[in-house]
Design a protein around this motif. Structure first.
Motif, PDB file in Angstrom:
ATOM      1  N   GLU A  18       0.839  -1.205   0.000  1.00  0.00           N
ATOM      2  CA  GLU A  18       0.000   0.000   0.000  1.00  0.00           C
ATOM      3  C   GLU A  18       0.877   1.259   0.000  1.00  0.00           C
ATOM      4  OE1 GLU A  18      -2.852   2.837  -0.064  1.00  0.00           O
ATOM      5  OE2 GLU A  18      -2.983   0.734  -0.632  1.00  0.00           O
ATOM      6  N   THR A  19       1.925   1.254   0.788  1.00  0.00           N
ATOM      7  CA  THR A  19       2.847   2.393   0.818  1.00  0.00           C
ATOM      8  C   THR A  19       3.510   2.574  -0.536  1.00  0.00           C
ATOM      9  OG1 THR A  19       3.268   2.087   3.169  1.00  0.00           O
ATOM     10  CG2 THR A  19       4.916   3.341   1.937  1.00  0.00           C
ATOM     11  N   MET A  23       3.220   5.806  -3.019  1.00  0.00           N
ATOM     12  CA  MET A  23       4.416   6.530  -3.457  1.00  0.00           C
ATOM     13  C   MET A  23       4.483   6.620  -4.979  1.00  0.00           C
ATOM     14  SD  MET A  23       5.784   7.770  -0.832  1.00  0.00           S
ATOM     15  CE  MET A  23       7.226   8.437  -1.614  1.00  0.00           C
ATOM     16  N   VAL A  24       4.061   5.576  -5.678  1.00  0.00           N
ATOM     17  CA  VAL A  24       4.018   5.622  -7.145  1.00  0.00           C
ATOM     18  C   VAL A  24       3.037   6.699  -7.588  1.00  0.00           C
ATOM     19  CG1 VAL A  24       3.279   4.348  -9.204  1.00  0.00           C
ATOM     20  CG2 VAL A  24       4.801   3.262  -7.541  1.00  0.00           C
ATOM     21  N   ARG A  29       2.118  12.285  -9.626  1.00  0.00           N
ATOM     22  CA  ARG A  29       1.614  13.651  -9.412  1.00  0.00           C
ATOM     23  C   ARG A  29       2.754  14.659  -9.467  1.00  0.00           C
ATOM     24  NH1 ARG A  29      -1.829  13.956  -4.206  1.00  0.00           N
ATOM     25  NH2 ARG A  29      -2.021  16.109  -4.902  1.00  0.00           N
ATOM     26  N   LEU A  30       3.901  14.307  -8.897  1.00  0.00           N
ATOM     27  CA  LEU A  30       5.050  15.217  -8.931  1.00  0.00           C
ATOM     28  C   LEU A  30       5.546  15.433 -10.360  1.00  0.00           C
ATOM     29  CD1 LEU A  30       7.136  14.077  -5.843  1.00  0.00           C
ATOM     30  CD2 LEU A  30       5.879  16.224  -6.111  1.00  0.00           C
ATOM     31  N   ALA A  92       5.219  19.895  -1.901  1.00  0.00           N
ATOM     32  CA  ALA A  92       5.150  19.614  -0.464  1.00  0.00           C
ATOM     33  C   ALA A  92       3.777  19.081  -0.079  1.00  0.00           C
ATOM     34  CB  ALA A  92       5.483  20.869   0.338  1.00  0.00           C
ATOM     35  N   GLU A  93       2.719  19.608  -0.692  1.00  0.00           N
ATOM     36  CA  GLU A  93       1.367  19.101  -0.436  1.00  0.00           C
ATOM     37  C   GLU A  93       1.252  17.634  -0.848  1.00  0.00           C
ATOM     38  OE1 GLU A  93      -2.055  21.313  -1.773  1.00  0.00           O
ATOM     39  OE2 GLU A  93      -1.009  23.203  -1.386  1.00  0.00           O
ATOM     40  N   VAL A  94       1.874  17.293  -1.967  1.00  0.00           N
ATOM     41  CA  VAL A  94       1.837  15.907  -2.450  1.00  0.00           C
ATOM     42  C   VAL A  94       2.615  14.999  -1.503  1.00  0.00           C
ATOM     43  CG1 VAL A  94       2.610  14.355  -4.301  1.00  0.00           C
ATOM     44  CG2 VAL A  94       1.517  16.539  -4.873  1.00  0.00           C
ATOM     45  N   MET A  95       3.770  15.466  -1.037  1.00  0.00           N
ATOM     46  CA  MET A  95       4.657  14.615  -0.250  1.00  0.00           C
ATOM     47  C   MET A  95       4.351  14.592   1.248  1.00  0.00           C
ATOM     48  SD  MET A  95       6.359  13.083  -2.428  1.00  0.00           S
ATOM     49  CE  MET A  95       7.304  12.174  -1.224  1.00  0.00           C
TER      50      MET A  95
END
Length: 138
Positions: A18-19, A23-24, A29-30, A92-95
């Protein structure tokens, strides 16, 4: 009767998958991140992508033709800097959801934090592995 270590390892593997999926998704998104900033008086418009890379520069009006070169250069640099700041904010919002507790994603992405200053969080994983390694017959 099931082995408690097998159940724990199965649960840990599911959490890991799941993690990894999350992350993918964050990475995608990045990679697609794109921010455009326009200077006052619409002199110049700048688009930056992931990592603050300048992807496009446009001059929406002919106002730039009447500007001294130093003023135009300043407007261009200001627009680039504003777009890059917004790109860092959006990254930063994504991460942020994927960062360890107490880690400011914006500060990290801006380079304002030393990664070596982070403490590695203690988790149940180390206890499970320690138990397995101390008694491999379980």
């Amino acid at each position: 009767m099931s082995n408690p270590y097998s159940e724990q390892l199965s649960r840990l593997m599911a959490e890991y998958r799941e993690t990894q999926r999350a992350m993918v998704e964050a990475q995608q998104r990045l990679r697609s991140l794109s921010v455009t900033e326009t200077a006052p008086r619409r002199v110049v418009s700048v688009t930056v992508g992931h990592g603050g890379r300048v992807e496009d520069i446009k001059f929406p009006t002919a106002a730039y033709k009447r500007m001294p070169p130093t003023e135009l250069a300043s407007a261009l640099l200001d627009a680039i800097a504003a777009a890059q700041r917004r790109a860092v904010d959006e990254a930063a919002e994504v991460m942020a959801p994927h960062m360890p507790a107490g880690v400011d994603a914006r500060a990290l992405l801006s380079g304002d934090v030393e990664a070596s200053s982070f403490e590695v969080p203690q988790s149940g994983v180390s206890d499970i592995l320690r138990d397995l390694m101390s008694d491999p017959g379980k």
